[in-house]
Scaffold this motif. Structure first.
Motif, PDB file in Angstrom:
ATOM      1  N   LEU A  67      25.105  76.115  68.934  1.00 57.77           N
ATOM      2  CA  LEU A  67      26.161  76.833  70.133  1.00 57.77           C
ATOM      3  C   LEU A  67      27.009  77.735  69.339  1.00 57.77           C
ATOM      4  N   MET A  68      27.191  77.560  67.881  1.00 62.73           N
ATOM      5  CA  MET A  68      27.868  78.325  67.093  1.00 62.73           C
ATOM      6  C   MET A  68      27.186  79.761  66.989  1.00 62.73           C
ATOM      7  N   THR A  69      25.817  79.613  66.892  1.00 64.85           N
ATOM      8  CA  THR A  69      25.043  80.835  66.682  1.00 64.85           C
ATOM      9  C   THR A  69      25.103  81.599  68.079  1.00 64.85           C
ATOM     10  N   GLN A  70      24.988  80.911  69.460  1.00 64.73           N
ATOM     11  CA  GLN A  70      24.867  81.457  70.475  1.00 64.73           C
ATOM     12  C   GLN A  70      26.237  82.244  70.895  1.00 64.73           C
ATOM     13  N   ILE A  71      27.447  81.884  70.394  1.00 63.20           N
ATOM     14  CA  ILE A  71      28.621  82.360  70.794  1.00 63.20           C
ATOM     15  C   ILE A  71      29.146  83.311  69.693  1.00 63.20           C
ATOM     16  N   SER A  72      28.692  83.400  68.535  1.00 65.39           N
ATOM     17  CA  SER A  72      29.056  84.060  67.240  1.00 65.39           C
ATOM     18  C   SER A  72      29.321  85.614  67.740  1.00 65.39           C
ATOM     19  N   GLN A  73      28.555  86.262  68.515  1.00 66.41           N
ATOM     20  CA  GLN A  73      28.738  87.644  69.246  1.00 66.41           C
ATOM     21  C   GLN A  73      29.508  87.783  70.366  1.00 66.41           C
ATOM     22  N   MET A  77      38.053  85.626  74.840  1.00 66.89           N
ATOM     23  CA  MET A  77      38.997  84.614  74.269  1.00 66.89           C
ATOM     24  C   MET A  77      38.472  83.194  74.127  1.00 66.89           C
ATOM     25  N   LEU A  78      37.589  82.822  75.203  1.00 63.61           N
ATOM     26  CA  LEU A  78      37.141  81.615  75.486  1.00 63.61           C
ATOM     27  C   LEU A  78      35.936  81.392  74.364  1.00 63.61           C
ATOM     28  N   ALA A  79      35.198  82.211  74.024  1.00 64.60           N
ATOM     29  CA  ALA A  79      34.001  82.167  73.050  1.00 64.60           C
ATOM     30  C   ALA A  79      35.042  81.928  71.841  1.00 64.60           C
ATOM     31  N   LYS A  80      36.012  82.841  71.368  1.00 63.46           N
ATOM     32  CA  LYS A  80      36.732  82.923  70.034  1.00 63.46           C
ATOM     33  C   LYS A  80      37.000  81.485  69.974  1.00 63.46           C
ATOM     34  N   GLY A  81      37.869  80.864  71.018  1.00 61.61           N
ATOM     35  CA  GLY A  81      38.433  79.562  71.036  1.00 61.61           C
ATOM     36  C   GLY A  81      37.517  78.460  70.769  1.00 61.61           C
ATOM     37  N   THR A  82      36.265  78.526  71.237  1.00 59.48           N
ATOM     38  CA  THR A  82      34.978  77.457  71.185  1.00 59.48           C
ATOM     39  C   THR A  82      34.500  77.569  69.800  1.00 59.48           C
ATOM     40  N   ALA A  83      34.522  78.813  69.266  1.00 63.04           N
ATOM     41  CA  ALA A  83      34.125  78.867  67.876  1.00 63.04           C
ATOM     42  C   ALA A  83      35.172  78.288  66.931  1.00 63.04           C
ATOM     43  N   LEU A  84      36.444  78.262  67.327  1.00 59.94           N
ATOM     44  CA  LEU A  84      37.318  77.967  66.246  1.00 59.94           C
ATOM     45  C   LEU A  84      37.298  76.328  66.581  1.00 59.94           C
ATOM     46  N   LEU A  85      37.180  76.028  67.838  1.00 64.19           N
ATOM     47  CA  LEU A  85      36.969  74.291  67.977  1.00 64.19           C
ATOM     48  C   LEU A  85      35.973  73.883  67.149  1.00 64.19           C
ATOM     49  N   LEU A  86      34.809  74.475  67.369  1.00 65.45           N
ATOM     50  CA  LEU A  86      33.697  73.894  66.636  1.00 65.45           C
ATOM     51  C   LEU A  86      33.486  74.037  65.204  1.00 65.45           C
ATOM     52  N   SER A  87      34.284  74.972  64.765  1.00 62.92           N
ATOM     53  CA  SER A  87      34.529  75.086  63.156  1.00 62.92           C
ATOM     54  C   SER A  87      35.463  73.867  62.512  1.00 62.92           C
TER      55      SER A  87
END
Length: 255
Positions: A67-73, A77-87
């Motif tokens: 999922l991190m790889t999928q939303i990295s691009q 804001m939801l994609a950035k928030g999800t990346a922050l949550l997964l990190s």
């Protein structure tokens, strides 16, 4: 030979031409910038969330990395928030909630930035128009005071024209500015609520709650089907447990 448009407007608006031009330019820039932001936040950019909801599996480390790889691009804001949550997936759930809460406060301020200026312009421009009305009337009375003869329409035209034109220009700028400021504010609050809801579901999903992502998205038929399945499973489990009359007494034999 016709004059350029800005010269005609300057003659019609008098001393208040440049203040009104500046207010109109700032309002236009803010509205265009907010519209561009809305394009970046279109729901179609978050297709990955719908795909994730259909899987309804536990959040394994491999799936989190995928999922991190999928939303990295992703730029939303939801994609950035999800990346922050997964990190911060290794942190405890209360800590993740605190991190996301602080991040949401910052994102909400970004979504609302510039809208206060639109509100201020919507308040100032009618006042500028009213000021132009007063100045136009003063000019008209001055011309009437300098004239010894009868009052002619030409003596009234310039003063009344300045009075009416500035009022109209102020309202033309104020109405779109106030309207768009309210609409953008409603959109920003709704977008923040949707992002917060999605991140809360993802937070539960990271804790292993398989059906977390489907909360709030199931239809009535799906909810009834799940309820019926749960009820049937509960009835079967109760039926498999022997009743008190079927159990043998402790230390004795069943009758």
């Amino acid at each position: 030979m016709t004059q350029p448009l800005y010269q005609q407007l300057s003659e019609q608006l008098g001393y208040l031409a440049w203040p009104l031009f500046i207010c109109a330019f700032i309002s236009l820039m803010i509205i265009l910038e907010r519209l561009a932001l809305m394009l970046y936040e279109l729901p179609k950019r978050d297709v990955w969330l719908n795909q994730l909801r259909q899987q309804a599996r536990s959040a394994t480390p491999e799936q989190r990395q995928q999922l991190m790889t999928q939303i990295s691009q992703g730029r939303s804001m939801l994609a950035k928030g999800t990346a922050l949550l997964l990190s911060h997936a290794e942190q405890a759930r209360p800590m993740r909630e605190e991190i996301v809460s602080l991040w949401l406060v910052k994102q909400k301020s970004k979504l609302l930035s510039g809208l206060k200026i639109l509100h201020i312009i919507g308040v100032i421009t009618p006042l500028l128009g009213l000021l132009g009305t007063v100045l136009g009337l003063i000019e008209m009375f001055n011309q009437l005071g300098l004239s010894d003869g009868p009052v002619t329409p030409s003596q009234l035209a310039s003063g009344l024209g300045l009075a009416m034109n500035t009022t109209a220009a102020g309202l033309i700028i104020a109405v779109p500015a106030i309207t768009m400021a309210h609409l953008f504010t409603l959109w920003a609050e709704r977008r923040c609520n949707k992002i917060a809801h999605a991140l809360n579901l993802l937070n539960l999903w990271l804790d292993g709650f398989d059906q977390a992502l489907s909360i709030g998205s199931d239809s009535v038929a799906q909810l009834c089907s799940k309820a019926a399945t749960c009820k049937e499973a509960r009835c079967q489990s109760q039926a498999s447990i022997p009743t008190a009359t079927q159990q043998a007494p402790i230390g004795g034999h069943a009758s």
